[in-house]
Write an enzyme that holds these catalytic residues in place. Structure first.
Site, short mmCIF file in Angstrom:
data_model
loop_
_atom_site.label_atom_id
_atom_site.label_comp_id
_atom_site.label_asym_id
_atom_site.label_seq_id
_atom_site.Cartn_x
_atom_site.Cartn_y
_atom_site.Cartn_z
N HIS A 57 0.92 -1.23 0.09
CA HIS A 57 0.01 0.08 0.09
C HIS A 57 0.82 1.18 0.10
O HIS A 57 0.49 2.34 -0.77
CB HIS A 57 -0.74 -0.09 1.10
N GLU A 83 1.96 1.84 -3.37
CA GLU A 83 0.96 2.55 -4.20
C GLU A 83 0.99 3.93 -4.05
O GLU A 83 0.64 4.74 -5.06
CB GLU A 83 -0.50 1.79 -3.71
#
Length: 453
Positions: free
Chosen positions: A80, A83
């Protein structure tokens, strides 16, 4: 940017018709809903095109077959975190410049991370597709990270965790339930990560993860909208084609040991205004299931929790009037384990114990008497009919296709979904009840108010 929740009914529907075509002329198979075309570039990038000419716009997305469950121990939240960092610039773009270009062209964008995949998308006017391809391909191969951009973004992620989890009782309970449901498998670790491990993530770790997993042969490009498949192929070959394939490792996932006793998790908080409970069981995903198991469980979930006419809603909310909500959920689109869950919440000022007793009585009745053939027939019709609406939102096809292909399903599996649902029998459904809904394999979660005094 958001962390995806893994329960989406439309994704669970698993819709429907695609074609497999690797190299050579483009071909289209007989399709049910999306009527897509698929091909693979020489570097291994799979491309899926879904023509939808309802409006002159296009949805461009890239899905990577890597997620939070692929992280190394001690680096939770890294998928994440990367990301976020993918928006921080390349050799040719400054941090945030790609987002500025999208906005200047009237588009919108976002990204998402799950345990099994990470994705990036833009929605723009159809004539701006080439711009999106150029810059998305650029950050697939040429991401530039320095401590100057990584360190501040790490604090952004920590604040995201505080707002979504640490200050949100339902989010806290969700983490506790998963950590109880999975004792060994990495699905027990939150996608966003544990705060003490997020705090240790750095530039070196992010670049190592990027170089290990972000390559065309570990990605799927999905283009949906007012496009011509041949034109999409030419653009994909121009911008993604030159990126060399990577040496992608095998996804190594440990197995979950047998569960020999029922587990319970309780969270009390003064922030809770409406109590609720859930009861969940491990269940096979598409990739794990044998025969019709996953399809039978989808039919069962539709019978038990598919809206206002479902068993649980009808009996607990309408007939008995003791619950404000009640239902079930099952999504087989996971690379490893799926779960089948029941949930209920009492009416305002109602009794959570009475709601739990009623819910458990329904589960006991299910195990004792099973499902009727009329219920199975009606549920199958509703599920297949729901596929008719899959084209209403341009992002639906990319979500379903991307989720399926990154978790081990094939295009043929997606194409065959209506037929497989339609072939489920009442014997298929009832034959799974005893093996899935075993009390010693349950995890019950309670979200309860806590007096402030």
């Amino acid at each position: 940017m958001k962390v995806l929740k893994d329960a989406r009914r439309l994704l669970a529907i698993g819709v429907l018709a695609l074609v497999v075509q690797i190299g050579g002329p483009l071909q289209t198979a007989q399709a049910k809903v999306f009527d897509p075309v698929s091909f693979t570039l020489d570097n291994g990038l799979q491309v899926v095109v879904v023509v939808n000419q309802r409006a002159p716009i296009v949805h461009h997305s890239v899905w990577y077959r890597v997620g939070a469950a692929d992280e190394q121990a001690g680096e939770s939240g890294l998928a994440h975190f990367l990301e976020h960092l993918m928006f921080k610039g390349t050799e040719s773009l400054e941090p945030g410049e790609f987002s500025e270009i999208i906005a200047a062209n009237g588009g919108r964008e976002n990204a998402f991370t799950s345990w099994d995949y990470t994705g990036y998308f833009q929605t723009v006017a159809a004539d701006r597709l080439e711009i999106m391809m150029r810059h998305e391909a650029d950050r697939m191969a040429n991401l530039v990270l320095t401590d100057d951009v990584v360190t501040p973004e790490r604090e952004v992620v920590r604040e995201e965790r505080r707002s979504r989890i640490d200050n949100e009782p339902r989010g806290q309970l969700g983490e506790m339930i998963r950590a109880t449901q999975f004792l060994n498998h990495p699905y027990r670790i939150p996608i966003i990560g544990w705060d003490h491990e997020i705090e240790q993530l750095n530039t070196e770790a992010a670049l190592r993860f990027y170089e290990r997993w972000y390559a065309p042969n570990n990605a799927i490009l999905i283009v949906a909208g007012d496009v011509d498949p041949e034109a999409v192929r030419r653009l994909a070959e121009t911008y993604y084609g030159p990126i060399p394939a990577g040496d992608i490792p095998m996804r190594e996932r440990v197995a979950e040991p047998p569960q020999n006793g029922a587990r319970e998790v309780t969270l009390r908080s003064p922030r809770v205004r409406q109590p609720s409970l859930s009861i969940s069981y491990l269940a096979p995903s598409y990739r794990q299931a044998e025969g019709a198991e996953a399809y039978a469980l989808q039919v069962l979930s539709e019978i038990l929790g598919g809206g206002a006419t479902s068993r649980l809603y009808s009996r607990l909310v309408v007939d008995q009037g003791i619950a404000a909500s009640a239902g079930s959920g099952y999504n087989p689109m996971a690379y490893d384990y799926a779960t089948f869950s029941f949930y209920a919440s009492p009416r305002p000022d109602g009794d959570i114990a009475a709601v739990e007793a009623a819910l458990r009585a329904e589960i006991a009745k299910l195990l004792e008497t099973g499902i009727g053939e009329d219920e199975v027939t009606a549920a199958k019709k509703r599920l297949v009919a729901g596929a008719v609406y899959a084209r209403d939102n341009l992002s639906t096809a990319p979500r379903i296709i991307g989720n399926a292909l990154t978790t081990g399903s094939s295009l043929e599996d997606i194409e065959a979904w209506p037929q497989r649902i339609d072939s489920v029998t009442v014997e298929d459904v009832n034959g799974l009840l005893e093996s899935v809904f075993r009390e010693e394999q349950s995890v019950t979660g309670y979200l309860l108010p806590k007096p402030t005094t």
